[in-house]
Design an enzyme around this catalytic site. Structure first.
Site, PDB file in Angstrom:
ATOM      1  N   TYR A  50       0.827  -1.217   0.000  1.00  0.00           N
ATOM      2  CA  TYR A  50       0.000   0.000   0.000  1.00  0.00           C
ATOM      3  C   TYR A  50       0.862   1.269   0.000  1.00  0.00           C
ATOM      4  O   TYR A  50       0.411   2.316   0.472  1.00  0.00           O
ATOM      5  CB  TYR A  50      -0.970  -0.017   1.179  1.00  0.00           C
ATOM      6  CG  TYR A  50      -2.172  -0.925   0.977  1.00  0.00           C
ATOM      7  CD1 TYR A  50      -2.828  -0.998  -0.246  1.00  0.00           C
ATOM      8  CD2 TYR A  50      -2.673  -1.698   2.026  1.00  0.00           C
ATOM      9  CE1 TYR A  50      -3.932  -1.834  -0.437  1.00  0.00           C
ATOM     10  CE2 TYR A  50      -3.783  -2.525   1.845  1.00  0.00           C
ATOM     11  CZ  TYR A  50      -4.409  -2.579   0.608  1.00  0.00           C
ATOM     12  OH  TYR A  50      -5.502  -3.392   0.427  1.00  0.00           O
ATOM     13  N   PHE A  58      -5.791   7.683   6.194  1.00  0.00           N
ATOM     14  CA  PHE A  58      -6.318   6.366   6.593  1.00  0.00           C
ATOM     15  C   PHE A  58      -5.306   5.229   6.395  1.00  0.00           C
ATOM     16  O   PHE A  58      -5.645   4.057   6.556  1.00  0.00           O
ATOM     17  CB  PHE A  58      -7.612   6.058   5.832  1.00  0.00           C
ATOM     18  CG  PHE A  58      -7.500   6.202   4.333  1.00  0.00           C
ATOM     19  CD1 PHE A  58      -6.928   5.207   3.554  1.00  0.00           C
ATOM     20  CD2 PHE A  58      -7.959   7.349   3.700  1.00  0.00           C
ATOM     21  CE1 PHE A  58      -6.814   5.336   2.188  1.00  0.00           C
ATOM     22  CE2 PHE A  58      -7.841   7.491   2.307  1.00  0.00           C
ATOM     23  CZ  PHE A  58      -7.266   6.485   1.559  1.00  0.00           C
ATOM     24  N   ARG A  86     -10.851  -6.681 -11.940  1.00  0.00           N
ATOM     25  CA  ARG A  86     -11.189  -5.343 -11.417  1.00  0.00           C
ATOM     26  C   ARG A  86     -12.663  -5.016 -11.693  1.00  0.00           C
ATOM     27  O   ARG A  86     -13.346  -4.437 -10.863  1.00  0.00           O
ATOM     28  CB  ARG A  86     -10.316  -4.270 -12.074  1.00  0.00           C
ATOM     29  CG  ARG A  86      -8.859  -4.299 -11.678  1.00  0.00           C
ATOM     30  CD  ARG A  86      -8.573  -3.775 -10.305  1.00  0.00           C
ATOM     31  NE  ARG A  86      -8.814  -2.348 -10.161  1.00  0.00           N
ATOM     32  CZ  ARG A  86      -8.499  -1.647  -9.074  1.00  0.00           C
ATOM     33  NH1 ARG A  86      -7.940  -2.248  -8.030  1.00  0.00           N
ATOM     34  NH2 ARG A  86      -8.745  -0.367  -9.010  1.00  0.00           N
ATOM     35  N   THR A  92     -13.893   0.998  -5.491  1.00  0.00           N
ATOM     36  CA  THR A  92     -13.377   0.795  -4.126  1.00  0.00           C
ATOM     37  C   THR A  92     -14.459   0.867  -3.052  1.00  0.00           C
ATOM     38  O   THR A  92     -14.491   0.026  -2.152  1.00  0.00           O
ATOM     39  CB  THR A  92     -12.279   1.858  -3.837  1.00  0.00           C
ATOM     40  OG1 THR A  92     -11.350   1.863  -4.918  1.00  0.00           O
ATOM     41  CG2 THR A  92     -11.550   1.551  -2.544  1.00  0.00           C
ATOM     42  N   ARG A 103     -17.962  -6.075  -4.679  1.00  0.00           N
ATOM     43  CA  ARG A 103     -18.087  -5.061  -3.632  1.00  0.00           C
ATOM     44  C   ARG A 103     -19.521  -4.561  -3.539  1.00  0.00           C
ATOM     45  O   ARG A 103     -20.031  -4.294  -2.445  1.00  0.00           O
ATOM     46  CB  ARG A 103     -17.099  -3.929  -3.899  1.00  0.00           C
ATOM     47  CG  ARG A 103     -15.650  -4.355  -3.621  1.00  0.00           C
ATOM     48  CD  ARG A 103     -14.650  -3.417  -4.234  1.00  0.00           C
ATOM     49  NE  ARG A 103     -13.290  -3.659  -3.771  1.00  0.00           N
ATOM     50  CZ  ARG A 103     -12.221  -3.072  -4.294  1.00  0.00           C
ATOM     51  NH1 ARG A 103     -12.355  -2.201  -5.289  1.00  0.00           N
ATOM     52  NH2 ARG A 103     -11.015  -3.325  -3.825  1.00  0.00           N
ATOM     53  N   ASN A 113     -13.812  -3.790   1.960  1.00  0.00           N
ATOM     54  CA  ASN A 113     -14.424  -3.964   0.634  1.00  0.00           C
ATOM     55  C   ASN A 113     -14.086  -5.316  -0.006  1.00  0.00           C
ATOM     56  O   ASN A 113     -13.980  -5.440  -1.217  1.00  0.00           O
ATOM     57  CB  ASN A 113     -14.056  -2.790  -0.268  1.00  0.00           C
ATOM     58  CG  ASN A 113     -12.552  -2.635  -0.427  1.00  0.00           C
ATOM     59  OD1 ASN A 113     -11.796  -3.455   0.086  1.00  0.00           O
ATOM     60  ND2 ASN A 113     -12.118  -1.620  -1.147  1.00  0.00           N
ATOM     61  N   GLU A 127       2.989  -7.687  -7.592  1.00  0.00           N
ATOM     62  CA  GLU A 127       2.200  -8.220  -6.474  1.00  0.00           C
ATOM     63  C   GLU A 127       2.272  -9.741  -6.402  1.00  0.00           C
ATOM     64  O   GLU A 127       2.330 -10.314  -5.305  1.00  0.00           O
ATOM     65  CB  GLU A 127       0.744  -7.756  -6.600  1.00  0.00           C
ATOM     66  CG  GLU A 127       0.617  -6.257  -6.355  1.00  0.00           C
ATOM     67  CD  GLU A 127      -0.803  -5.737  -6.370  1.00  0.00           C
ATOM     68  OE1 GLU A 127      -1.005  -4.584  -5.947  1.00  0.00           O
ATOM     69  OE2 GLU A 127      -1.713  -6.463  -6.819  1.00  0.00           O
TER      70      GLU A 127
HETATM   71  P1  ADP Z   1      -8.522  -0.435  -4.676  1.00  0.00           P
HETATM   72  O1  ADP Z   1      -8.439  -1.507  -3.597  1.00  0.00           O
HETATM   73  O2  ADP Z   1      -9.925  -0.295  -5.202  1.00  0.00           O
HETATM   74  O3  ADP Z   1      -7.491  -0.625  -5.764  1.00  0.00           O
HETATM   75  P2  ADP Z   1      -6.862   1.714  -3.512  1.00  0.00           P
HETATM   76  O4  ADP Z   1      -5.640   1.035  -4.026  1.00  0.00           O
HETATM   77  O5  ADP Z   1      -7.056   3.161  -3.788  1.00  0.00           O
HETATM   78  O6  ADP Z   1      -8.213   0.984  -3.986  1.00  0.00           O
HETATM   79  O7  ADP Z   1      -6.901   1.560  -1.927  1.00  0.00           O
HETATM   80  C1  ADP Z   1      -6.500   0.363  -1.295  1.00  0.00           C
HETATM   81  C2  ADP Z   1      -7.461   0.056  -0.171  1.00  0.00           C
HETATM   82  O8  ADP Z   1      -7.407   1.101   0.813  1.00  0.00           O
HETATM   83  C3  ADP Z   1      -8.923  -0.012  -0.598  1.00  0.00           C
HETATM   84  O9  ADP Z   1      -9.298  -1.255  -1.146  1.00  0.00           O
HETATM   85  C4  ADP Z   1      -9.634   0.286   0.706  1.00  0.00           C
HETATM   86  O10 ADP Z   1      -9.672  -0.858   1.543  1.00  0.00           O
HETATM   87  C5  ADP Z   1      -8.707   1.316   1.343  1.00  0.00           C
HETATM   88  N1  ADP Z   1      -9.125   2.684   1.009  1.00  0.00           N
HETATM   89  C6  ADP Z   1      -8.854   3.378  -0.127  1.00  0.00           C
HETATM   90  N2  ADP Z   1      -9.409   4.612  -0.103  1.00  0.00           N
HETATM   91  C7  ADP Z   1     -10.048   4.696   1.097  1.00  0.00           C
HETATM   92  C8  ADP Z   1     -10.820   5.707   1.747  1.00  0.00           C
HETATM   93  N3  ADP Z   1     -11.041   6.894   1.162  1.00  0.00           N
HETATM   94  N4  ADP Z   1     -11.333   5.429   2.967  1.00  0.00           N
HETATM   95  C9  ADP Z   1     -11.101   4.240   3.564  1.00  0.00           C
HETATM   96  N5  ADP Z   1     -10.385   3.235   3.023  1.00  0.00           N
HETATM   97  C10 ADP Z   1      -9.866   3.459   1.802  1.00  0.00           C
END
Ligand code: ADP
Length: 154
Positions: A50, A58, A86, A92, A103, A113, A127
């Site tokens: 991440y 967050f 995806r 998300t 989701r 999610n 990954e």
């Molecule tokens: P995705 O998983 O859809 O690719 P991201 O890579 O942007 O999304 O974010 C990784 C994870 O971080 C998300 O799956 C979610 O669990 C968390 N996340 C992302 N944006 C937010 C937010 N605005 N508030 C809370 N959790 C978030």
């Protein structure tokens, strides 16, 4: 093109006993598993995974949530698997994800999610390497292959 992508069934999915249902969706779609295992994620691996969120308020909360229980990591294979997974996952935020997406059907949350899914070919390669040793990924004959695709689609 046949691609591989990484999916993580998050702690919320393990704890809500939804793993079977989610894995079933990928299988029904025609994607197949070339790697699957349960792991307990660490700060070290999450900092890397991440890294793109490290400046977000967050970030720590998301990492803590991913360490609440073991997760299931999977490597899925299929034509255009990265984009397809995806699309199956949906956006998300579970509250705005459309019904029919994973989701949209199983999540009420931005954070909790259900799945992680690689978002590009480059990310997928990184990954898969991050979570699987080479010997944990299996090349094998997929017997339904000729029934999943036209012969010029692969
Ligand atoms: P995705 O998983 O859809 O690719 P991201 O890579 O942007 O999304 O974010 C990784 C994870 O971080 C998300 O799956 C979610 O669990 C968390 N996340 C992302 N944006 C937010 C937010 N605005 N508030 C809370 N959790 C978030």
């Amino acid at each position: 093109m046949i691609e591989r992508t990484l999916v993580i069934l998050k702690p919320c999915t393990v704890q809500r006993a939804l793993c079977g249902e989610i894995l079933h969706r990928f299988e029904r779609k025609g994607l197949w598993f070339v790697g699957i295992k349960m792991v307990w994620l660490t700060d070290e691996i999450l900092d890397e995974h991440y890294a793109h969120l490290s400046s977000k308020p967050f970030f720590q909360r998301v990492k803590d949530s991913m360490k609440m229980s073991p997760v299931i990591v999977c490597c899925l294979e299929g034509v255009d698997a990265i984009h397809t997974v995806r699309t199956l996952a949906g956006p998300t935020n579970g509250r705005v994800a459309a019904p029919g997406t994973i989701r949209g059907d199983y999540s009420m949350s931005y954070q909790e999610n259900i799945v992680h899914a690689s978002d590009s070919p480059e990310t997928a390669v990184d990954e898969i390497k991050r979570f699987f040793k080479p010997e944990e990924i299996f090349d094998y004959k997929q017997v339904s292959f000729d029934y999943l695709y036209a012969n010029d689609e692969t």
